[in-house]
Design an enzyme around this catalytic site. Structure first.
Site, mmCIF file in Angstrom:
data_model
loop_
_atom_site.group_PDB
_atom_site.id
_atom_site.type_symbol
_atom_site.label_atom_id
_atom_site.label_comp_id
_atom_site.label_asym_id
_atom_site.label_seq_id
_atom_site.Cartn_x
_atom_site.Cartn_y
_atom_site.Cartn_z
ATOM 1 N N ARG A 128 47.471 -58.726 50.746
ATOM 2 C CA ARG A 128 46.455 -59.261 51.984
ATOM 3 C C ARG A 128 45.262 -59.814 51.061
ATOM 4 O O ARG A 128 44.263 -60.234 51.345
ATOM 5 C CB ARG A 128 46.623 -58.311 52.830
ATOM 6 C CG ARG A 128 45.863 -57.462 52.877
ATOM 7 C CD ARG A 128 44.908 -56.584 53.355
ATOM 8 N NE ARG A 128 44.436 -55.318 53.231
ATOM 9 C CZ ARG A 128 44.159 -54.504 54.329
ATOM 10 N NH1 ARG A 128 44.270 -54.532 55.548
ATOM 11 N NH2 ARG A 128 43.895 -53.397 54.267
ATOM 12 N N ARG A 222 35.283 -61.487 48.790
ATOM 13 C CA ARG A 222 35.118 -60.266 47.924
ATOM 14 C C ARG A 222 34.924 -60.983 46.388
ATOM 15 O O ARG A 222 35.764 -61.504 46.279
ATOM 16 C CB ARG A 222 35.260 -58.788 47.463
ATOM 17 C CG ARG A 222 36.956 -59.181 47.762
ATOM 18 C CD ARG A 222 37.562 -57.771 47.687
ATOM 19 N NE ARG A 222 39.008 -57.369 47.053
ATOM 20 C CZ ARG A 222 39.794 -56.000 47.412
ATOM 21 N NH1 ARG A 222 39.692 -55.783 48.106
ATOM 22 N NH2 ARG A 222 41.095 -56.568 46.854
ATOM 23 N N ASP A 299 46.765 -47.905 41.966
ATOM 24 C CA ASP A 299 46.820 -49.768 42.155
ATOM 25 C C ASP A 299 45.324 -49.325 42.799
ATOM 26 O O ASP A 299 44.409 -51.590 42.969
ATOM 27 C CB ASP A 299 47.813 -49.962 43.258
ATOM 28 C CG ASP A 299 47.605 -49.156 44.141
ATOM 29 O OD1 ASP A 299 47.282 -47.744 44.291
ATOM 30 O OD2 ASP A 299 47.721 -49.756 45.932
ATOM 31 N N ASP A 309 38.635 -51.520 46.210
ATOM 32 C CA ASP A 309 39.210 -51.321 47.405
ATOM 33 C C ASP A 309 38.674 -50.447 48.278
ATOM 34 O O ASP A 309 39.159 -49.289 48.450
ATOM 35 C CB ASP A 309 40.697 -51.237 46.659
ATOM 36 C CG ASP A 309 41.854 -52.573 46.282
ATOM 37 O OD1 ASP A 309 41.460 -53.142 46.812
ATOM 38 O OD2 ASP A 309 42.980 -52.322 46.624
HETATM 39 P P1 AMP Z 1 45.772 -49.892 50.079
HETATM 40 O O1 AMP Z 1 46.517 -48.794 49.982
HETATM 41 O O2 AMP Z 1 44.856 -50.537 51.243
HETATM 42 O O3 AMP Z 1 45.166 -50.094 48.509
HETATM 43 O O4 AMP Z 1 47.109 -50.948 50.306
HETATM 44 C C1 AMP Z 1 47.768 -51.119 48.759
HETATM 45 C C2 AMP Z 1 49.516 -51.434 49.012
HETATM 46 O O5 AMP Z 1 49.508 -52.130 50.081
HETATM 47 C C3 AMP Z 1 48.785 -52.816 48.033
HETATM 48 O O6 AMP Z 1 49.998 -53.540 47.787
HETATM 49 C C4 AMP Z 1 47.727 -53.934 49.691
HETATM 50 O O7 AMP Z 1 47.647 -54.781 49.150
HETATM 51 C C5 AMP Z 1 49.093 -53.825 50.384
HETATM 52 N N1 AMP Z 1 48.901 -53.937 51.903
HETATM 53 C C6 AMP Z 1 47.545 -52.915 52.590
HETATM 54 N N2 AMP Z 1 47.606 -53.524 53.727
HETATM 55 C C7 AMP Z 1 48.119 -54.957 54.164
HETATM 56 C C8 AMP Z 1 48.353 -56.009 54.835
HETATM 57 N N3 AMP Z 1 47.820 -55.440 56.180
HETATM 58 N N4 AMP Z 1 49.371 -56.595 54.653
HETATM 59 C C9 AMP Z 1 49.776 -56.484 53.554
HETATM 60 N N5 AMP Z 1 49.258 -55.740 52.650
HETATM 61 C C10 AMP Z 1 48.826 -54.854 52.634
HETATM 62 MG MG MG Z 2 44.767 -51.175 47.970
#
Ligand code: AMP
Ligand code: MG
Length: 554
Positions: A128, A222, A299, A309
């Site tokens: 996203r 950002r 990540d 993040d």
């Molecule tokens: P995070 O735990 O927020 O770092 O996210 C882990 C993964 O999930 C990353 O690849 C993000 O881009 C993806 N992600 C988190 N929220 C969303 C969302 N609402 N739509 C699409 N991808 C998401």
């Molecule tokens: Mg992330």
């Protein structure tokens, strides 16, 4: 009649500093996409998919219904030489919402993988986040500085997997607020330029209890020199894309670590060592200010060692090393406050594994991991010394002093921020083992009570030891107090303060956020008209959603 031209103050234009421009006229560079191979499938096709052999996919943001600017960082705008949007729904805001693509740019989402909660998760990528391009500015010393502008929440990408590519207002506001607050605290971090409401609802199951609800959506723009993460390298190593791995490393070194020289096996090792060092310093800062990231998956680890993040992060209030704000991690507490330094090491070891094909020499990678451990220890200990008003912590008895501090902090619920900040106001000459608890420290105790009984004795004993140690350095009091106040913030974005700003913004009032941001811009200063922002968390927020525990659902 006087000529208004003559009356106007002369404009000071520093050499090398271009005049600020309206955002909708920005010219952006794109070294990431021009120097690295991308997804052969063209933009506009945002079908979730595996993207082997590529470092990114071209993507177009998905337009939103009714963009409105909620917040803009003047400080970052000035640094980037970008003017504050003139109108809350004008052309600049359309760019920030993804409704208008800057001419000459080709937005993209990066491909990366990651270890999530200790397990390899395969390809993840910017699900996203969409990068608009790179703003390049000449520094006063003639070097170039690159800033990546990225929209978070601007719609689906090939990396969205099962999710919607959107972000809710509460999580976007939290990212905006915290990254700017961290910057003011002196913690290496990505920044936030704007917060835009989309006018579109986003459905989330905030409590994971089967009750999804529509919430207002928002997008943060950002900014960081680059958003490349450990996971960008892991994905190439995992897919055995060694040529890509090298090209990505070369890109990062060339543009973001130019001081290391031309890439080659020895430089790759130096580079990894520097990543270790920077990561150690950043995590030491987290420990200094009481920040808990909450999701330290690989990540979410920046290749520049920045805090990146902002999701279910939180700020320690009562000192508890096992505390995590992330409800998803309530069982294992892998990413709790006290585990962060060790997780930093674990994550770096995953990156080391991915870089092995480039460095070749396993021992050099292992030596770099030791640099991490040493840098962390040295940096954190130096910070702790400063927090206690000491020049060093290398005298006999100092280990006991530190151990005693952590025991005292844990015996009863003690606000970490207030304890340290107010310790500066304790007169070392006035403490006695059996005496009253010094008045400044009383504000740090929850349960509305300064400690009693055995705890009070323990605190008194520790204070006597601390006071003796302070006096032994013989530093002038005024100097010591000044230095303590420069490392012990008075104002941090306490979890409930962010929630109050969210509640107001959701009801259409951004003044609470604005005021909070203005206080957090000067976290080390005494701000007599902002005392309530420095107070310990009120009791009513203890069990309120968003105020202490958060889900990943954002
Ligand atoms: P995070 O735990 O927020 O770092 O996210 C882990 C993964 O999930 C990353 O690849 C993000 O881009 C993806 N992600 C988190 N929220 C969303 C969302 N609402 N739509 C699409 N991808 C998401
Ligand atoms: Mg992330």
């Amino acid at each position: 009649m006087q000529n208004p031209e003559i009356l106007a103050p002369p404009r000071v234009v520093r050499p090398g500093r271009p005049p600020a421009v309206p955002l909708e006229t920005l010219a952006l560079e794109a070294t990431f996409t021009s120097e690295l191979p991308g997804d052969p499938r063209e933009a506009v096709d945002n079908q979730p998919r595996q993207v082997p052999g590529a470092s990114y996919s071209r993507v177009l943001p998905t337009p939103v219904a009714q963009p409105r600017l909620l917040a803009w960082s003047d400080a970052l705008g000035a640094e980037l030489r970008i003017l504050r949007p003139e109108h809350p729904a004008g052309p600049a805001v359309e760019v920030l919402a993804g409704n208008r693509v800057l001419p000459g740019t080709q937005p993209y989402s990066a491909r990366y993988g990651g270890h999530q909660f200790g397990n390899w998760a395969g390809q993840l990528g910017d699900g996203r986040a969409i990068t608009l391009g790179e703003r390049v500015l000449e520094q006063p010393d003639g070097t170039l500085r690159r800033w990546e502008l990225q929209l978070k929440g601007a719609g689906r990408t090939p990396y969205s997997r099962f999710a919607d590519g959107r972000a809710v207002l509460r999580s976007s506001l939290r990212e905006y607020l915290c990254s700017e607050a961290m910057h003011a605290l002196g913690v290496p971090t990505t920044r936030a330029l704007s917060l835009v409401a989309t006018g579109d609802p986003v459905v989330r199951d905030m409590f994971y209890d089967g009750n999804p609800q529509a919430e207002p959506g928002a997008i943060v723009c950002r900014v960081a020199p680059t958003f490349v993460r450990f996971g960008n390298f892991e994905v190439h190593a995992w897919a055995r894309e060694h040529d890509l791995l090298r090209r990505l490393a070369d890109w990062v070194i060339r543009h973001h670590y130019p001081e290391l020289g031309a890439p080659g096996p020895a430089v790759y090792a130096d580079w990894f060592t520097e990543i270790c060092r920077r990561t150690a310093v950043t995590i030491a800062h987290w420990m200094r200010v009481g920040f808990v990231h909450g999701v330290m998956n690989t990540d979410n680890m920046s290749i520049l060692g920045l805090t990146i993040d902002y999701g279910p992060y939180g700020w320690l209030e009562g000192f508890d090393p096992t505390w995590t704000p992330n409800t998803t991690d309530a069982q294992g507490r892998r990413y709790s406050y006290g585990n962060q330094p060790q997780i930093g090491m674990w994550n770096l070891a995953r990156l080391a594994g991915s870089l092995e094909p480039l460095v070749g020499d396993r021992e050099r990678l292992e030596a770099a991991l030791e640099v991490y451990a040493d840098s962390y220890q040295r940096t954190y200990r130096g910070m702790l010394a400063a927090k206690l008003g000491l020049r060093t912590l290398d005298r006999e008895g100092d280990d006991e002093l530190i151990a005693g501090l952590f025991q005292v902090l844990q015996r009863v619920e003690t606000d970490l921020t207030l304890f340290h900040r107010n310790l500066a106001a304790v007169e070392p000459g006035s403490v006695t083992a059996g005496g009253e608890i010094p008045a400044p420290l009383r504000a740090a105790y929850y349960d509305d009570g300064a400690p009693t009984g055995a705890h009070r004795e323990a605190l008194g004993t520790w204070l006597v030891r601390w006071a003796a140690r302070v006096r032994a350095e013989g530093r002038p009091d005024a100097e010591r107090v000044r230095e303590m106040n420069a490392v012990n913030p008075k104002y941090v974005p306490r979890n409930y303060l962010a929630q109050l700003a969210i509640d107001a913004a959701t009801a259409g009032d951004v003044s609470v956020l604005e005021r909070l941001l203005s206080v957090l811009e000067r976290p080390y200063d005494e701000q007599p008209d902002a005392e309530e922002y420095a107070a310990r968390r009120p009791e009513w927020v203890r069990h309120r959603a968003g105020c202490s525990a958060l889900s990943c659902s954002s």
